[in-house]
Motif scaffolding. Structure first.
Motif, mmCIF file in Angstrom:
data_model
loop_
_atom_site.group_PDB
_atom_site.id
_atom_site.type_symbol
_atom_site.label_atom_id
_atom_site.label_comp_id
_atom_site.label_asym_id
_atom_site.label_seq_id
_atom_site.Cartn_x
_atom_site.Cartn_y
_atom_site.Cartn_z
ATOM 1 N N HIS A 157 -5.113 -0.402 -5.010
ATOM 2 C CA HIS A 157 -4.863 0.770 -4.152
ATOM 3 C C HIS A 157 -4.916 2.058 -4.961
ATOM 4 C CE1 HIS A 157 -4.160 -1.478 -0.592
ATOM 5 N NE2 HIS A 157 -3.022 -2.048 -0.980
ATOM 6 N N ARG A 158 -4.319 2.016 -6.123
ATOM 7 C CA ARG A 158 -4.311 3.229 -6.954
ATOM 8 C C ARG A 158 -5.721 3.565 -7.430
ATOM 9 N NH1 ARG A 158 1.391 1.866 -10.127
ATOM 10 N NH2 ARG A 158 2.732 2.698 -8.477
ATOM 11 N N ARG A 159 -6.482 2.523 -7.677
ATOM 12 C CA ARG A 159 -7.856 2.723 -8.138
ATOM 13 C C ARG A 159 -8.706 3.359 -7.039
ATOM 14 N NH1 ARG A 159 -11.315 -2.501 -8.485
ATOM 15 N NH2 ARG A 159 -13.387 -1.673 -8.892
ATOM 16 N N THR A 160 -8.555 2.868 -5.827
ATOM 17 C CA THR A 160 -9.348 3.458 -4.738
ATOM 18 C C THR A 160 -8.922 4.893 -4.481
ATOM 19 O OG1 THR A 160 -7.826 2.548 -3.082
ATOM 20 C CG2 THR A 160 -9.786 1.259 -3.597
ATOM 21 N N ARG A 161 -7.651 5.142 -4.584
ATOM 22 C CA ARG A 161 -7.163 6.508 -4.353
ATOM 23 C C ARG A 161 -7.735 7.461 -5.406
ATOM 24 N NH1 ARG A 161 -2.305 7.994 -1.830
ATOM 25 N NH2 ARG A 161 -1.757 10.158 -2.194
ATOM 26 N N ASP A 212 1.029 4.213 -2.826
ATOM 27 C CA ASP A 212 0.766 5.612 -2.472
ATOM 28 C C ASP A 212 2.009 6.481 -2.573
ATOM 29 O OD1 ASP A 212 -1.916 5.216 -1.998
ATOM 30 O OD2 ASP A 212 -1.671 4.802 0.137
ATOM 31 N N ALA A 253 -10.344 7.058 -7.333
ATOM 32 C CA ALA A 253 -11.808 7.166 -7.259
ATOM 33 C C ALA A 253 -12.220 8.102 -6.128
ATOM 34 C CB ALA A 253 -12.422 5.789 -7.066
ATOM 35 N N ALA A 254 -11.587 7.949 -4.966
ATOM 36 C CA ALA A 254 -11.952 8.796 -3.825
ATOM 37 C C ALA A 254 -11.626 10.257 -4.117
ATOM 38 C CB ALA A 254 -11.229 8.324 -2.569
ATOM 39 N N HIS A 255 -10.450 10.469 -4.673
ATOM 40 C CA HIS A 255 -10.058 11.857 -4.961
ATOM 41 C C HIS A 255 -11.010 12.488 -5.978
ATOM 42 C CE1 HIS A 255 -7.332 15.267 -5.223
ATOM 43 N NE2 HIS A 255 -7.577 15.246 -6.516
ATOM 44 N N GLU A 256 -11.280 11.770 -7.056
ATOM 45 C CA GLU A 256 -12.148 12.325 -8.101
ATOM 46 C C GLU A 256 -13.563 12.543 -7.587
ATOM 47 O OE1 GLU A 256 -11.887 9.601 -11.342
ATOM 48 O OE2 GLU A 256 -9.764 10.003 -11.693
ATOM 49 N N ASP A 257 -14.012 11.631 -6.780
ATOM 50 C CA ASP A 257 -15.373 11.719 -6.263
ATOM 51 C C ASP A 257 -15.576 12.991 -5.446
ATOM 52 O OD1 ASP A 257 -17.941 11.004 -5.503
ATOM 53 O OD2 ASP A 257 -17.228 10.010 -3.696
ATOM 54 N N PHE A 258 -14.697 13.216 -4.507
ATOM 55 C CA PHE A 258 -14.872 14.381 -3.633
ATOM 56 C C PHE A 258 -14.458 15.677 -4.327
ATOM 57 C CE2 PHE A 258 -14.976 10.897 -0.604
ATOM 58 C CZ PHE A 258 -16.141 11.225 0.057
ATOM 59 N N MET A 271 0.844 -1.208 0.000
ATOM 60 C CA MET A 271 0.000 0.000 0.000
ATOM 61 C C MET A 271 0.877 1.256 0.000
ATOM 62 S SD MET A 271 -3.087 1.094 2.581
ATOM 63 C CE MET A 271 -2.044 1.559 3.965
ATOM 64 N N GLY A 272 1.932 1.214 0.808
ATOM 65 C CA GLY A 272 2.838 2.359 0.852
ATOM 66 C C GLY A 272 3.501 2.594 -0.490
#
Lengths: 185, 245
Positions: B43-47, B15, B49-54, B11-12
């Motif tokens: 991990h990159r996908r969740t990052r 990121d 998605a979360a960034h784009e979403d908010f 994960m590190g």
């Protein structure tokens, strides 16, 4: 006696340049603070209320801010503490996602698949435990390092990583569930 | 032999949190373990998605209250009652217009904002259906907030003494219902704070003008024969003494 016109009250600007600089730094921070508040609250209206409250508190407590330290960390922490206080007060009401506000971004209808993902992710994040939500906001959304997040939260970096890992599992599950059956993103 | 990285290390790595040496070791392992490559992608996908979403949610317009705070924060200086001359050519509003706030000043306690707001009117005054109630948030703000600080929906923009010896404060306030932004002046007498004038800003709901105070407020302040604006130290001292000389 000649009637004079109304007196002009010349009200000068505040004479403290530090205070002006402080205000301007807060103004520059507002978009990021609001985004962090969105992660915490899951709804635009609530996020704006929280952002406003955090800025107001920062202004009234500006003398407690230590110049040379990170203002974003200080203000984010104010916002987090305010949010925790609000959640304690409203615990019985639970969290909610204002879907109308998501719709207000103009994405639904233009890109239905993306909009659906957004709703799922926002709902997923809103349902996370508060400590995981904060880490998502700091690291995934705001791009802070694990160490920076650990410093702000005053918690070990390993704790930040474990919270982030657990939160990611749920976000990934939401993403997987939003995908068309058998389709790849 | 390549040691398989821990999930935290993977994960590190995804990121970008690892140092150069650590990154190299994980990359060597990725060649050997396809499941680790999949984990990195997750991990990159969740990052992302979360960034784009908010980020997308953050594109929504600011609420009126937050927009007002943003304007105040970004203003180069705090502009206050800057001109007593009407921009529409009249030095003061007709007496029938501004007589209302002056007459009402004697009985309006500074709890006005908790009454049922009727809203704006053609003459620019803010009125309430049920009359004002006392002892509200505005009293607390007048009593203790320094100029420039935002307290709830209120910002005190200046403090000054007037000819009869009272201390007065000009403020901006956002009122609901109706999302009316108003400028006002309150003065502290023997029985506490009372509103001298409260006037809706032109522009209606959510409107914001960096220069506070309209003609009504300006005229009312002029009628009080104000002295100069207090500096920060003088204001702070008065707040500390409960506005007693």
């Amino acid at each position: 006696m000649k009637q004079r016109g109304p007196t002009v009250v010349a009200l000068k600007s505040m004479s403290e340049p530090d205070e002006t600089r402080f205000r301007h730094e807060l103004a520059a921070l507002l978009p990021r603070l609001r985004r962090f508040a969105l992660v915490l609250t899951g709804a635009v209206a609530d996020a704006d209320d929280l952002t406003q409250s955090a800025l107001e508190r920062a202004l009234t407590r500006q003398r407690l801010f230590t110049p040379g330290t990170r203002m974003d960390s200080w203000v984010f922490r104010i916002a987090q503490n305010l949010w925790i206080d609000q959640m304690r007060a409203k615990r019985s009401r639970g969290t909610h996602l204002d879907l109308e506000e998501v719709d207000a971004t103009g994405t639904i209808g233009e890109d239905h698949e993306m909009a659906t993902d957004r709703i799922d992710i926002a709902r997923t994040v809103a349902a996370l435990p508060e400590e995981q939500r904060v880490v998502v906001g700091l690291v995934l959304v705001e791009g802070w390092s694990y160490q920076e997040a650990a410093d702000m939260l005053k918690t070990p970096i390993g704790t930040v990583m474990s919270r982030l890992s657990r939160a990611r599992e749920k976000i990934r599950a939401a993403l997987d569930a939003s995908e068309p059956a058998g389709g790849a993103r | 032999m390549t040691v398989k990285p821990t999930p935290e290390e993977v994960m590190g790595y995804a990121d970008g949190q690892l140092d150069a040496g650590h990154t190299k070791r994980v990359e060597q392992a990725l060649f050997l373990y396809p499941e680790l490559r999949a984990a990195v992608e997750d991990h990159r996908r969740t990052r992302a998605a979360a960034h784009e979403d908010f980020e997308a949610m953050a594109a929504a317009p600011l609420s009126p209250g937050l927009a007002r705070v943003a304007e105040m924060l970004a203003a180069p200086q705090r502009a206050v009652v800057h001109s007593m001359t009407s921009r529409r050519g009249s030095a003061r509003p007709p007496a029938s217009v501004w007589a209302w706030p002056v007459a009402a000043a004697a009985c309006l306690a500074v709890g006005v904002v908790s009454g049922t707001l009727v809203g704006g009117s053609d003459d620019g005054l803010v009125r309430w259906r049920d009359g004002p109630s006392a002892g509200t948030e505005l009293t607390r703000v007048m009593e203790g907030a320094p100029s420039g600080a935002v307290s709830g929906n209120t910002v005190v923009v200046a403090s000054f003494a007037v000819a009869d010896g009272r201390h007065c404060r000009q403020f901006e306030i956002g009122l609901k219902p109706g999302n009316v932004t108003a400028d006002g002046v309150a003065c502290r007498g023997e029985r506490g704070w009372s509103v001298v004038v409260l006037a809706q800003r032109p522009g209606g709901a959510g409107g914001y003008q960096a220069a506070g105070g309209g003609d009504l407020v300006a005229a009312a302040v002029a009628g009080l024969k104000p002295g100069p604006r207090m500096d920060v130290d003088a204001e702070r001292a008065l707040i500390g003494r409960g506005w007693k000389n």
